[in-house]
Design a protein around this motif. Structure first.
Motif, short mmCIF file in Angstrom:
data_model
loop_
_atom_site.label_atom_id
_atom_site.label_comp_id
_atom_site.label_asym_id
_atom_site.label_seq_id
_atom_site.Cartn_x
_atom_site.Cartn_y
_atom_site.Cartn_z
N ALA A 146 0.83 -1.21 0.00
CA ALA A 146 0.00 0.00 0.00
C ALA A 146 0.87 1.26 0.00
CB ALA A 146 -0.94 -0.01 1.21
N SER A 147 1.93 1.24 0.78
CA SER A 147 2.84 2.39 0.84
C SER A 147 3.54 2.59 -0.50
CB SER A 147 3.87 2.16 1.95
OG SER A 147 4.85 3.17 1.93
N ALA A 148 3.99 1.51 -1.11
CA ALA A 148 4.68 1.61 -2.40
C ALA A 148 3.74 2.16 -3.47
CB ALA A 148 5.23 0.25 -2.81
N GLN A 149 2.51 1.66 -3.51
CA GLN A 149 1.56 2.14 -4.52
C GLN A 149 1.23 3.61 -4.30
OE1 GLN A 149 -1.58 -0.83 -4.38
NE2 GLN A 149 -0.63 -1.91 -6.08
N LYS A 150 1.08 4.02 -3.06
CA LYS A 150 0.80 5.43 -2.77
C LYS A 150 1.99 6.29 -3.20
CE LYS A 150 -0.40 8.72 0.82
NZ LYS A 150 -0.63 8.95 2.23
N SER A 151 3.20 5.85 -2.90
CA SER A 151 4.40 6.60 -3.29
C SER A 151 4.50 6.73 -4.80
CB SER A 151 5.65 5.93 -2.75
OG SER A 151 5.67 5.97 -1.35
N ILE A 152 4.19 5.67 -5.52
CA ILE A 152 4.23 5.69 -6.98
C ILE A 152 3.18 6.67 -7.52
CG2 ILE A 152 3.71 4.31 -9.03
CD1 ILE A 152 5.19 1.99 -7.56
N ARG A 153 1.97 6.65 -6.95
CA ARG A 153 0.93 7.59 -7.39
C ARG A 153 1.34 9.04 -7.17
NH1 ARG A 153 -2.47 3.77 -5.14
NH2 ARG A 153 -2.72 4.98 -3.25
N THR A 154 2.16 9.29 -6.16
CA THR A 154 2.58 10.67 -5.89
C THR A 154 3.89 11.03 -6.57
OG1 THR A 154 3.62 10.04 -3.80
CG2 THR A 154 1.33 10.79 -3.70
N GLY A 155 4.38 10.16 -7.46
CA GLY A 155 5.51 10.51 -8.30
C GLY A 155 6.81 9.80 -8.03
N ALA A 156 6.87 8.91 -7.05
CA ALA A 156 8.13 8.20 -6.78
C ALA A 156 8.43 7.23 -7.92
CB ALA A 156 8.04 7.43 -5.47
N SER A 157 9.71 7.09 -8.23
CA SER A 157 10.13 6.10 -9.23
C SER A 157 10.50 4.81 -8.49
CB SER A 157 11.31 6.61 -10.04
OG SER A 157 12.43 6.82 -9.22
N ILE A 158 10.46 3.71 -9.21
CA ILE A 158 10.75 2.40 -8.61
C ILE A 158 11.91 1.76 -9.37
CG2 ILE A 158 8.94 1.32 -10.00
CD1 ILE A 158 8.62 -0.73 -7.69
N THR A 159 12.83 1.18 -8.60
CA THR A 159 13.95 0.44 -9.17
C THR A 159 13.93 -0.95 -8.54
OG1 THR A 159 15.22 2.49 -9.29
CG2 THR A 159 16.45 0.42 -9.52
N PRO A 160 13.60 -1.98 -9.33
CA PRO A 160 13.57 -3.32 -8.77
C PRO A 160 14.98 -3.85 -8.55
CG PRO A 160 12.97 -3.37 -11.09
CD PRO A 160 13.16 -1.93 -10.71
N GLY A 161 15.12 -4.72 -7.56
CA GLY A 161 16.39 -5.37 -7.27
C GLY A 161 16.20 -6.87 -7.28
N ASP A 162 17.15 -7.59 -6.73
CA ASP A 162 17.09 -9.05 -6.69
C ASP A 162 16.18 -9.53 -5.57
OD1 ASP A 162 18.90 -9.25 -8.78
OD2 ASP A 162 20.63 -9.21 -7.43
N ALA A 163 15.59 -10.70 -5.78
CA ALA A 163 14.86 -11.44 -4.75
C ALA A 163 13.78 -10.62 -4.05
CB ALA A 163 15.83 -12.02 -3.73
N GLY A 164 13.03 -9.82 -4.82
CA GLY A 164 11.92 -9.09 -4.25
C GLY A 164 12.27 -7.75 -3.63
N THR A 165 13.53 -7.35 -3.68
CA THR A 165 13.89 -6.03 -3.15
C THR A 165 13.55 -4.96 -4.18
OG1 THR A 165 16.14 -6.06 -4.00
CG2 THR A 165 15.80 -6.98 -1.80
N PHE A 166 13.30 -3.76 -3.69
CA PHE A 166 13.10 -2.63 -4.59
C PHE A 166 13.37 -1.34 -3.84
CE2 PHE A 166 8.99 -3.58 -2.74
CZ PHE A 166 8.38 -2.35 -2.49
N THR A 167 13.65 -0.30 -4.61
CA THR A 167 13.92 1.02 -4.04
C THR A 167 12.95 2.01 -4.66
OG1 THR A 167 16.26 0.48 -3.80
CG2 THR A 167 15.67 2.82 -3.74
N LEU A 168 12.36 2.84 -3.81
CA LEU A 168 11.51 3.94 -4.27
C LEU A 168 12.27 5.23 -4.05
CD1 LEU A 168 8.06 2.92 -2.75
CD2 LEU A 168 8.81 2.66 -5.11
N THR A 169 12.26 6.09 -5.05
CA THR A 169 12.92 7.39 -4.95
C THR A 169 11.86 8.46 -5.18
OG1 THR A 169 14.93 6.42 -5.85
CG2 THR A 169 14.79 8.83 -5.83
N ALA A 170 11.77 9.40 -4.23
CA ALA A 170 10.78 10.47 -4.32
C ALA A 170 11.04 11.33 -5.53
CB ALA A 170 10.80 11.31 -3.05
N LEU A 171 9.99 11.97 -6.00
CA LEU A 171 10.05 12.82 -7.17
C LEU A 171 11.18 13.83 -7.08
CD1 LEU A 171 8.64 13.51 -9.84
CD2 LEU A 171 7.16 15.05 -8.58
N SER A 172 11.40 14.40 -5.91
CA SER A 172 12.46 15.39 -5.73
C SER A 172 13.84 14.74 -5.75
CB SER A 172 12.28 16.12 -4.40
OG SER A 172 12.46 15.21 -3.32
N GLY A 173 13.89 13.42 -5.60
CA GLY A 173 15.16 12.70 -5.59
C GLY A 173 15.83 12.71 -4.23
#
Length: 182
Positions: A146-173
């Motif tokens: 839920a947090s990831a989807q909300k962050s994506i809707r507000t402009g965060a980018s997503i970078t997937p990693g290995d084994a289910g890891t991922f990083t969200l970066t806010a629009l401002s970076g």
């Protein structure tokens, strides 16, 4: 048809999409772009893709005559799945603002697709460890999703990693959150 020196609704849309590094394929009366941002436009459309069209019979109309964009997700067979964005109607809308909003809707849906395609299938852990600015917390997977989807809707980018890891970066970076199975 407007002259090449005059912007069209389509050129305003292309400009808004280019700001997000999206180059759609031109169809006779619309544009099409892959849902997966890793697939280049111009390849056969046997994958999920987004159609961008207007109630107007083409995309080359004058921006002052613009009545809104429609963005629809289509399946690999070309069948519409669901509408993602629609301002099309009987009234004129600001084409530049509408183009920017349609482009943002496409970007958000592409990021959500990355989350669904690369993170969700590999998620086996009931909990995730979340690290933000050096602070770490453990959360249930549902809360993380839920947090990831909300962050994506507000402009965060997503970078997937290995084994289910991922990083969200806010629009401002400035803010970055790393998610990994606990």
């Amino acid at each position: 048809m407007p002259t090449t020196a005059h912007a069209t609704a389509g050129t305003l849309l292309l400009s808004a999409l280019a700001a997000h590094s999206i180059t759609p394929q031109r169809e006779p009366l619309s544009y099409v772009t892959p849902l997966d941002p890793g697939i280049p436009s111009g390849v056969p459309l046997d994958f999920l893709h987004l159609y961008i069209a207007d109630k107007n019979p083409d995309v080359d109309h004058d921006p002052e005559a613009h009545t809104g964009w429609i963005v629809t997700l289509h399946d690999a067979n070309g069948e519409p799945v669901r509408e993602l964005y629609n301002t099309s109607g009987e009234h004129l809308v600001d084409c530049a603002q509408d183009s920017a909003a349609a482009a943002q809707a496409i970007v958000i849906e592409q990021r959500r697709a990355v989350l669904r395609a690369t993170v969700l299938p590999r998620t086996a852990a009931p909990e995730y460890t979340v690290t933000v600015n050096g602070d770490t917390a453990t959360m249930p997977w549902g809360t993380v999703l839920a947090s990831a989807q909300k962050s994506i809707r507000t402009g965060a980018s997503i970078t997937p990693g290995d084994a289910g890891t991922f990083t969200l970066t806010a629009l401002s970076g400035g803010h970055r959150a790393r998610f990994q199975p606990a």
